[in-house]
Design a protein around this motif. Structure first.
Motif, short mmCIF file in Angstrom:
data_model
loop_
_atom_site.label_atom_id
_atom_site.label_comp_id
_atom_site.label_asym_id
_atom_site.label_seq_id
_atom_site.Cartn_x
_atom_site.Cartn_y
_atom_site.Cartn_z
N ARG A 209 65.94 42.51 -27.45
CA ARG A 209 66.92 43.16 -26.57
C ARG A 209 66.58 44.63 -26.37
O ARG A 209 66.16 45.32 -27.29
CB ARG A 209 68.32 43.03 -27.18
CG ARG A 209 68.82 41.58 -27.27
CD ARG A 209 70.28 41.56 -27.65
NE ARG A 209 70.50 42.08 -29.01
CZ ARG A 209 71.69 42.45 -29.48
NH1 ARG A 209 72.75 42.41 -28.69
NH2 ARG A 209 71.80 42.88 -30.72
N ARG A 210 66.79 45.11 -25.15
CA ARG A 210 66.53 46.51 -24.81
C ARG A 210 67.73 47.08 -24.07
O ARG A 210 68.33 46.40 -23.24
CB ARG A 210 65.28 46.64 -23.93
CG ARG A 210 64.00 46.27 -24.64
CD ARG A 210 62.79 46.42 -23.70
NE ARG A 210 61.56 46.12 -24.40
CZ ARG A 210 60.86 46.99 -25.11
NH1 ARG A 210 61.28 48.26 -25.19
NH2 ARG A 210 59.75 46.64 -25.73
N ARG A 211 68.03 48.32 -24.38
CA ARG A 211 69.10 49.02 -23.68
C ARG A 211 68.63 50.43 -23.32
O ARG A 211 67.89 51.06 -24.08
CB ARG A 211 70.36 49.11 -24.54
CG ARG A 211 71.01 47.78 -24.84
CD ARG A 211 71.63 47.15 -23.60
NE ARG A 211 72.40 45.96 -23.95
CZ ARG A 211 71.89 44.75 -24.08
NH1 ARG A 211 70.57 44.57 -23.90
NH2 ARG A 211 72.67 43.72 -24.40
N ARG A 212 69.12 50.91 -22.20
CA ARG A 212 68.82 52.27 -21.74
C ARG A 212 70.13 53.02 -21.58
O ARG A 212 71.05 52.54 -20.89
CB ARG A 212 68.06 52.21 -20.42
CG ARG A 212 67.61 53.54 -19.85
CD ARG A 212 66.94 53.30 -18.50
NE ARG A 212 66.52 54.52 -17.85
CZ ARG A 212 65.30 55.05 -17.95
NH1 ARG A 212 64.38 54.44 -18.68
NH2 ARG A 212 64.99 56.17 -17.32
N VAL A 213 70.23 54.15 -22.25
CA VAL A 213 71.47 54.93 -22.24
C VAL A 213 71.17 56.33 -21.70
O VAL A 213 70.22 56.99 -22.15
CB VAL A 213 72.08 55.02 -23.66
CG1 VAL A 213 73.34 55.89 -23.64
CG2 VAL A 213 72.37 53.63 -24.21
N ARG A 214 72.00 56.76 -20.77
CA ARG A 214 71.86 58.12 -20.23
C ARG A 214 72.66 59.08 -21.10
O ARG A 214 73.86 58.87 -21.34
CB ARG A 214 72.38 58.17 -18.79
CG ARG A 214 72.08 59.46 -18.06
CD ARG A 214 70.63 59.55 -17.69
NE ARG A 214 70.37 60.63 -16.75
CZ ARG A 214 69.14 61.01 -16.41
NH1 ARG A 214 68.09 60.38 -16.92
NH2 ARG A 214 68.96 61.99 -15.56
N ALA A 215 72.01 60.13 -21.59
CA ALA A 215 72.67 61.11 -22.46
C ALA A 215 72.58 62.50 -21.83
O ALA A 215 71.64 62.81 -21.10
CB ALA A 215 72.03 61.12 -23.84
N GLY A 216 73.56 63.32 -22.15
CA GLY A 216 73.51 64.71 -21.72
C GLY A 216 74.33 65.04 -20.49
O GLY A 216 74.26 66.16 -19.98
N SER A 217 75.11 64.09 -19.99
CA SER A 217 75.91 64.37 -18.80
C SER A 217 77.03 65.36 -19.08
O SER A 217 77.50 66.06 -18.17
CB SER A 217 76.48 63.07 -18.23
OG SER A 217 77.27 62.40 -19.20
N VAL A 218 77.47 65.41 -20.35
CA VAL A 218 78.54 66.35 -20.72
C VAL A 218 77.98 67.56 -21.44
O VAL A 218 78.31 68.71 -21.11
CB VAL A 218 79.59 65.64 -21.61
CG1 VAL A 218 80.64 66.65 -22.09
CG2 VAL A 218 80.26 64.50 -20.85
N LEU A 219 77.13 67.31 -22.45
CA LEU A 219 76.52 68.40 -23.21
C LEU A 219 75.04 68.09 -23.44
O LEU A 219 74.68 66.97 -23.81
CB LEU A 219 77.22 68.58 -24.57
CG LEU A 219 78.57 69.29 -24.57
CD1 LEU A 219 79.19 69.21 -25.97
CD2 LEU A 219 78.41 70.75 -24.15
N ALA A 220 74.19 69.09 -23.25
CA ALA A 220 72.75 68.93 -23.50
C ALA A 220 72.22 70.24 -24.06
O ALA A 220 72.81 71.32 -23.87
CB ALA A 220 72.00 68.57 -22.21
N GLY A 221 71.15 70.15 -24.78
CA GLY A 221 70.52 71.35 -25.35
C GLY A 221 69.04 71.12 -25.55
O GLY A 221 68.54 70.00 -25.41
N ASN A 222 68.34 72.18 -25.90
CA ASN A 222 66.88 72.08 -26.08
C ASN A 222 66.46 72.34 -27.52
O ASN A 222 65.32 72.68 -27.78
CB ASN A 222 66.14 73.03 -25.14
CG ASN A 222 66.36 74.50 -25.50
OD1 ASN A 222 67.29 74.83 -26.24
ND2 ASN A 222 65.51 75.37 -24.98
N ASN A 223 67.42 72.15 -28.47
CA ASN A 223 67.11 72.35 -29.88
C ASN A 223 67.87 71.34 -30.72
O ASN A 223 69.08 71.15 -30.54
CB ASN A 223 67.46 73.77 -30.32
CG ASN A 223 67.26 73.98 -31.81
OD1 ASN A 223 68.22 73.98 -32.56
ND2 ASN A 223 66.02 74.14 -32.24
N GLY A 224 67.17 70.70 -31.66
CA GLY A 224 67.77 69.64 -32.45
C GLY A 224 68.87 70.11 -33.37
O GLY A 224 69.90 69.44 -33.52
N GLU A 225 68.71 71.24 -34.03
CA GLU A 225 69.74 71.73 -34.94
C GLU A 225 71.00 72.13 -34.19
O GLU A 225 72.12 71.95 -34.69
CB GLU A 225 69.19 72.91 -35.76
CG GLU A 225 68.13 72.48 -36.77
CD GLU A 225 67.68 73.62 -37.64
OE1 GLU A 225 67.79 74.78 -37.21
OE2 GLU A 225 67.21 73.35 -38.77
#
Length: 299
Positions: A209-225
Motif C-alpha cells: 500500500r502507498r499513500r501520498r500526503v500533502r504537508a505544509g499548507s498551514v505551517l512549513a519551515g526549512n529547519n527540522g528543530e
C-alpha cells in the motif's frame, strides 16, 4: 623491483629519445641506462629501440610495450603514494557545509575527535539547510540529508539511510485523535519541511500500500528543530529525522504515530566538487565522519 627500475629507465629513454638525457633525469650514468635497457630487452627477447649515431627510436614492439607499461607504472606509483599518504600526517584547511540540526547535534564531537588525531588540520563549518553550489562557494565538501543530487557534476557518496518518523504532541493527539491511517492525515495539520518553507509531499508505504500526503499548507519551515518545536507546541504532525526528535520522544513531549508506515528513503550523503583525486585531508575526514555516525548510530 629490478624489473620495475628497468622499465622506468626504458620509459624515460622512450620519452626523451636519448640514453644520455634519460641518464641525466634519473641521475644515472649513461652506461647504466644502456645496461638497464639491454637487460630488459634480453628478458623480453625483443629489441625495444633502434639505435643509430643520430637518434634513438622505438621499434614497433617497443612502442607497444611502452604504451602498455606507461599506465601500469603510473598506477603502481599512484598506489605507493596513496599508501604513504595514508600513514603520513595531514595538514591544510577544510571548508564544510552541513545542515543546521545535524551540525549542532553531531558535528562538534566529530570535529573535536578528528582534530585530536589531526591537529595540523584547520576547519571552518557553515550550517545551512539549503543546498549550496559547493563549487562556486568553494566548499571542500558538503554533508546533506537528501535523495540523489540534481547537480550531476558533483561527486555523491551515500553513507547510510536516515530514519524518519511521524510525530505529534500528546496534547494535539488528545484534541484531534491519533491517526489510524495516512488518509486521516489529509484533515490533520501536517507540518511541511522544505528548503523554501513551502509545502512538501510525504510518500508513505506499508507493504504494497502507498499513500501520498500533502504537508505544509498551514505551517512549513526549512529547519527540522524548528518544526519539532512546533509539533511539541501542538501545531500538528511532523515527519522528521529520528535523531532530531529522539530526546522529545524519550521524554514524552512527542509521540510517534503511524509507526507501521514507512516514509520514502533519505540518505546521509557527502558531496564533493569534481575532484580527479580526493585530497587526503578530505578523504581522511570523510572516513572519520562515516566511522563516527556508524559507530554512534545517532542516525
Amino acid at each position: 623491483m629490478k624489473d620495475l627500475n628497468d622499465i622506468r629507465v626504458f620509459l624515460n629513454v622512450a620519452e626523451l629519445g636519448s640514453f644520455a638525457a634519460a641518464a641525466r633525469v634519473l641521475s644515472m650514468t649513461a652506461p647504466s641506462v644502456t645496461r638497464a635497457v639491454g637487460a630488459l630487452e634480453e628478458r623480453l627477447g625483443v629489441q625495444l629501440f633502434v639505435r643509430t649515431t643520430r637518434q634513438v627510436s622505438l621499434t614497433s614492439a617497443g612502442a607497444v610495450y611502452a604504451a602498455r607499461m606507461r599506465p601500469l607504472l603510473q598506477a603502481f606509483d599512484d598506489a605507493a603514494e596513496e599508501v604513504r599518504e595514508q600513514e603520513a600526517a595531514i595538514s591544510g584547511h577544510i571548508r564544510v557545509n552541513a545542515p543546521l540540526s545535524l551540525g549542532q547535534q553531531v558535528l562538534p564531537d566529530v570535529l573535536s575527535g578528528f582534530r585530536a588525531e589531526n591537529p595540523a588540520v584547520s576547519m571552518s563549518v557553515t550550517l545551512t539547510d539549503s543546498f549550496v553550489d559547493i563549487v562556486a562557494a568553494r566548499y571542500d565538501l558538503a554533508i546533506r540529508i537528501s535523495g540523489p543530487p540534481d547537480d550531476k557534476s558533483t561527486i555523491w557518496r551515500k553513507l547510510c539511510p536516515i530514519r524518519r518518523v511521524l510525530v505529534a504532541s500528546p496534547g494535539y493527539l488528545a484534541a484531534n485523535g491519533a491517526p489510524q491511517d495516512p488518509d486521516d492525515l489529509q484533515a490533520a495539520a501536517c507540518l511541511g519541511f522544505d528548503a523554501e518553507a513551502v509545502s512538501e509531499n510525504w510518500e508513505l508505504t506499508n507493504g504494497g500500500r502507498r499513500r501520498r500526503v500533502r504537508a505544509g499548507s498551514v505551517l512549513a519551515g526549512n529547519n527540522g528543530e524548528f518544526l519539532a518545536r512546533l509539533a511539541e507546541n501542538g501545531e500538528g504532525v511532523a515527519l522528521l529525522p529520528y535523531f532530531i526528535v529522539e530526546t522529545a520522544l524519550a521524554e514524552g513531549r512527542l509521540v510517534q504515530v503511524l509507526d507501521d508506515w514507512t516514509p520514502s528513503e533519505l540518505w546521509l550523503t557527502l558531496y564533493y566538487p569534481p575532484y580527479e583525486r580526493l585530497p587526503m585531508r578530505i578523504a581522511r575526514f570523510s572516513d572519520f565522519f562515516e566511522a563516527y555516525v556508524t559507530r554512534v548510530r545517532l542516525l
